[in-house]
Motif scaffolding. Structure first.
Motif, PDB file in Angstrom:
ATOM      1  N   LYS A  89     -41.081   8.517 -54.820  1.00 33.49           N
ATOM      2  CA  LYS A  89     -40.119   8.338 -53.736  1.00 33.49           C
ATOM      3  C   LYS A  89     -40.770   7.859 -52.447  1.00 33.49           C
ATOM      4  O   LYS A  89     -40.245   6.973 -51.770  1.00 33.49           O
ATOM      5  N   GLU A  90     -41.943   8.399 -52.087  1.00 30.63           N
ATOM      6  CA  GLU A  90     -42.578   7.997 -50.833  1.00 30.63           C
ATOM      7  C   GLU A  90     -43.011   6.523 -50.858  1.00 30.63           C
ATOM      8  O   GLU A  90     -42.959   5.832 -49.846  1.00 30.63           O
ATOM      9  N   ILE A  91     -43.438   6.030 -52.000  1.00 34.70           N
ATOM     10  CA  ILE A  91     -43.794   4.611 -52.134  1.00 34.70           C
ATOM     11  C   ILE A  91     -42.526   3.760 -52.130  1.00 34.70           C
ATOM     12  O   ILE A  91     -42.454   2.734 -51.458  1.00 34.70           O
ATOM     13  N   TYR A  92     -41.526   4.192 -52.858  1.00 38.48           N
ATOM     14  CA  TYR A  92     -40.247   3.484 -52.901  1.00 38.48           C
ATOM     15  C   TYR A  92     -39.672   3.329 -51.491  1.00 38.48           C
ATOM     16  O   TYR A  92     -39.292   2.238 -51.080  1.00 38.48           O
ATOM     17  N   ASP A  93     -39.622   4.415 -50.736  1.00 40.35           N
ATOM     18  CA  ASP A  93     -39.033   4.390 -49.397  1.00 40.35           C
ATOM     19  C   ASP A  93     -39.848   3.534 -48.425  1.00 40.35           C
ATOM     20  O   ASP A  93     -39.288   2.838 -47.585  1.00 40.35           O
TER      21      ASP A  93
END
Length: 85
Positions: A52-56
């Motif tokens: 999620k942190e990379i996606y965001d």
């Protein structure tokens, strides 16, 4: 941070293109180690497996990139290697 769709990166960076020996894509004189390759496999980024942190952070969905602007990984076979002089 800038897309080649929006600017001419070769011109902006003052780079000089040189003819390759085997492939049609040119080399760059200022980066003399040249590896001429052919693509043997490519894989599109799978958004559902990104943390999620990379996606965001790296795949924002906004008006410029409504689909997230995902990357494609390319795997190549080196056909020729040399130093541009």
């Amino acid at each position: 941070t800038m897309s080649g769709r929006d600017t001419d990166k070769i011109r902006d960076l003052g780079l000089t293109l040189v003819d390759s020996d085997v492939v049609q894509v040119p080399g760059i004189a200022q980066l003399p180690l040249t590896l001429e390759c052919k693509v043997i496999f490519k894989q599109y980024q799978q958004e559902n497996i990104l943390p999620k942190e990379i996606y965001d952070r790296y795949y924002p969905h906004n008006e410029d990139h409504p689909d997230g602007d995902y990357h494609t990984a390319y795997y190549g076979q080196i056909l020729n290697a040399y130093i541009v002089k």
